[in-house]
Design a protein around this motif. Sequence first.
Motif, PDB file in Angstrom:
ATOM      1  N   GLY A  94      -7.896  10.622  19.310  1.00 36.22           N
ATOM      2  CA  GLY A  94      -8.507  10.871  18.018  1.00 36.22           C
ATOM      3  C   GLY A  94     -10.025  10.786  17.990  1.00 36.22           C
ATOM      4  N   SER A 109     -13.456  12.636  17.833  1.00 46.45           N
ATOM      5  CA  SER A 109     -13.983  13.965  17.542  1.00 46.45           C
ATOM      6  C   SER A 109     -15.180  14.289  18.420  1.00 46.45           C
ATOM      7  N   GLU A 143     -10.921  17.324  19.264  1.00 45.78           N
ATOM      8  CA  GLU A 143     -10.536  15.934  19.465  1.00 45.78           C
ATOM      9  C   GLU A 143      -9.875  15.787  20.824  1.00 45.78           C
ATOM     10  N   SER A 179      -9.872  20.567  16.061  1.00 50.15           N
ATOM     11  CA  SER A 179      -9.646  19.785  14.843  1.00 50.15           C
ATOM     12  C   SER A 179      -9.124  20.697  13.736  1.00 50.15           C
TER      13      SER A 179
END
Length: 202
Positions: free
Chosen positions: A4, A6, A153, A162
């Motif tokens: 997770g 970014s 991600e 994403s």
Amino acid sequence: MNLGFSIRLTLMLLTASSFAAYGQKYPELRTELLSMEKVDQDARVKCSSGTAEEQVKCLNEISTTIDEPNTKRLEQIFDQFGFPDTGKAGKDGMQAFMILLQHAIGDELRVRALKPITKAFRKKELPPMGYANFVDRLRLHQGKKQLYGTGFEFKDGKMVLSPTEDVPDLDKRRSRIGLSPMSEAIKMMKEIYHLEVVVPNN
């Protein structure tokens, strides 16, 4: 494993050194921004090898050691000078600010900078990728889907796009603001991060 974390297309796609400085009102500000940008990008280049988990660990470390102090300084600069556009800091100084802003902690400064950044893009002072990176990151942080496909991600050892509005029309939106097709962006992501790149039809 979903890490997770970014990541943007800023790294090596938006180096401030690719833009010439001219007519800046505050040359000392330009010099400081370029110095900050160099430290930021040098650190991120070192993070762009190894497994996805190793890259995430490296990026998390520089978030604390580099991004946090840079965020405080960017806020001070914005308070004093406003948005450092080309007239204030030259093209490369403005571009350095944009790269640093992408890595700023929190969104308060991004929200404050939204109007002048949009104005700079419309005046063609800001390149399409810089504008797209900024808009997409702010939208994702606000719980919205991105518009231009610049956000990825780390998930299960891969780079995954994403959440993005209307993926089938993504290339049309990119083209309208002057961006290359998504296929070219994906190719460059693979070359930079040496990981599989996945674009879900979300």
